[in-house]
Design a protein around this motif. Structure first.
Motif, PDB file in Angstrom:
ATOM      1  N   VAL A  28      33.741  26.955  66.345  1.00  0.00           N
ATOM      2  CA  VAL A  28      33.579  27.607  65.041  1.00  0.00           C
ATOM      3  C   VAL A  28      34.588  28.735  64.904  1.00  0.00           C
ATOM      4  CG1 VAL A  28      31.976  28.929  63.612  1.00  0.00           C
ATOM      5  CG2 VAL A  28      31.138  27.038  64.965  1.00  0.00           C
ATOM      6  N   LYS A  29      35.293  28.756  63.757  1.00  0.00           N
ATOM      7  CA  LYS A  29      36.291  29.801  63.556  1.00  0.00           C
ATOM      8  C   LYS A  29      35.642  31.138  63.223  1.00  0.00           C
ATOM      9  CE  LYS A  29      39.928  26.725  62.387  1.00  0.00           C
ATOM     10  NZ  LYS A  29      40.904  26.210  61.598  1.00  0.00           N
ATOM     11  N   LYS A  30      34.668  31.112  62.337  1.00  0.00           N
ATOM     12  CA  LYS A  30      33.966  32.341  61.969  1.00  0.00           C
ATOM     13  C   LYS A  30      32.484  32.131  62.254  1.00  0.00           C
ATOM     14  CE  LYS A  30      33.215  35.725  58.464  1.00  0.00           C
ATOM     15  NZ  LYS A  30      32.685  35.871  57.151  1.00  0.00           N
ATOM     16  N   ILE A  31      31.924  33.034  63.019  1.00  0.00           N
ATOM     17  CA  ILE A  31      30.534  32.894  63.438  1.00  0.00           C
ATOM     18  C   ILE A  31      29.643  33.766  62.554  1.00  0.00           C
ATOM     19  CG2 ILE A  31      30.166  34.625  65.197  1.00  0.00           C
ATOM     20  CD1 ILE A  31      29.638  31.908  66.849  1.00  0.00           C
ATOM     21  N   THR A  32      28.522  33.190  62.136  1.00  0.00           N
ATOM     22  CA  THR A  32      27.550  33.930  61.324  1.00  0.00           C
ATOM     23  C   THR A  32      26.168  33.767  61.951  1.00  0.00           C
ATOM     24  OG1 THR A  32      27.026  32.041  59.904  1.00  0.00           O
ATOM     25  CG2 THR A  32      28.879  33.428  59.210  1.00  0.00           C
ATOM     26  N   GLU A  35      24.876  30.048  62.428  1.00  0.00           N
ATOM     27  CA  GLU A  35      25.201  29.254  63.623  1.00  0.00           C
ATOM     28  C   GLU A  35      24.308  29.642  64.802  1.00  0.00           C
ATOM     29  OE1 GLU A  35      28.394  28.758  60.858  1.00  0.00           O
ATOM     30  OE2 GLU A  35      27.735  30.646  61.732  1.00  0.00           O
ATOM     31  N   LYS A 158      27.523  32.782  70.942  1.00  0.00           N
ATOM     32  CA  LYS A 158      28.318  34.022  70.967  1.00  0.00           C
ATOM     33  C   LYS A 158      29.317  34.007  72.125  1.00  0.00           C
ATOM     34  CE  LYS A 158      29.295  38.231  69.660  1.00  0.00           C
ATOM     35  NZ  LYS A 158      30.026  38.457  68.424  1.00  0.00           N
ATOM     36  N   HIS A 161      32.094  31.602  71.467  1.00  0.00           N
ATOM     37  CA  HIS A 161      33.020  32.141  70.473  1.00  0.00           C
ATOM     38  C   HIS A 161      33.932  33.199  71.105  1.00  0.00           C
ATOM     39  CE1 HIS A 161      34.466  32.771  66.462  1.00  0.00           C
ATOM     40  NE2 HIS A 161      34.248  34.080  66.565  1.00  0.00           N
TER      41      HIS A 161
END
Length: 192
Positions: A28-32, A35, A158, A161
């Motif tokens: 994943v490029k951007k984690i929120t 996810e 996390k 990422h």
């Protein structure tokens, strides 16, 4: 099987989900928060449901299982643990960043099949977390497994990422080793 064994078992079972969560986090490029929650809820729920199903199915054959209970626990946990270690040492599989229902369902089932077999061992080696009847202890144990897997899976997203694939194989080796040790303890306890 007391609270310490249930906690160790929970961590051991969560390692497959942790490894997949690391891969998801890596992809994943951007984690929120989405996810984190998706991995935690999917993997945690299935890791809790599967041992309960295993226990319910296994309890139907309790008389047959109780005759060979320590061996059943040892063999199942050793096979699961050995398979986790084997997977950790094999080339990594590519995990896509998809978080759709179908993908998450299939991954949750795939990472929790071992938990189904562990549920059967709950018949062979009864869970004794609280001073109460059998099913209450099993329900508490599967809840602990679900919550710990949920938390560890969220951490995996996390970590994946942040650090990538560096910790994936180590976590699977640790989880497999824990399961083998618990199975060995059940077998040794039978002879002592």
């Amino acid at each position: 099987m007391g609270i310490i064994e249930v906690l160790l078992l929970s961590v051991g079972l969560a390692m497959d989900a942790f490894a997949v969560s690391i891969c998801k986090g890596l992809a994943v490029k951007k984690i929120t928060a989405k996810e984190f929650l998706l991995c935690g809820i999917w993997f945690g729920s299935f890791q809790g449901i599967m041992p309960l199903i295993g226990y319910l199915v296994g309890s139907r054959f309790e008389k047959m299982i109780s005759v060979v209970a320590p061996w059943v626990a040892f063999i199942l946990l050793s096979l699961i643990g050995g398979n986790m270690i084997k997977e950790a040492l094999s080339p990594p599989e590519e995990v896509k960043p998809d978080f759709d229902v179908k993908t998450m369902f299939l991954m949750a089932v795939a990472t929790s099949i071992d938990a189904l077999a562990v549920g059967i061992t709950f018949v062979a080696v009864p869970v004794k977390v609280i001073n109460s009847g059998g099913i209450q202890n099993v329900l508490l144990a599967v809840t602990i497994i679900a919550v710990i897997t949920c938390i560890i899976s969220m951490l995996g997203v996390k970590i994946g990422h942040l650090f990538g694939m560096r910790y994936k194989s180590g976590s699977e080796i640790l989880g497999g080793s824990i399961l083998i040790i618990i199975g060995l303890k059940a077998l040794i306890g039978f002879f002592i």
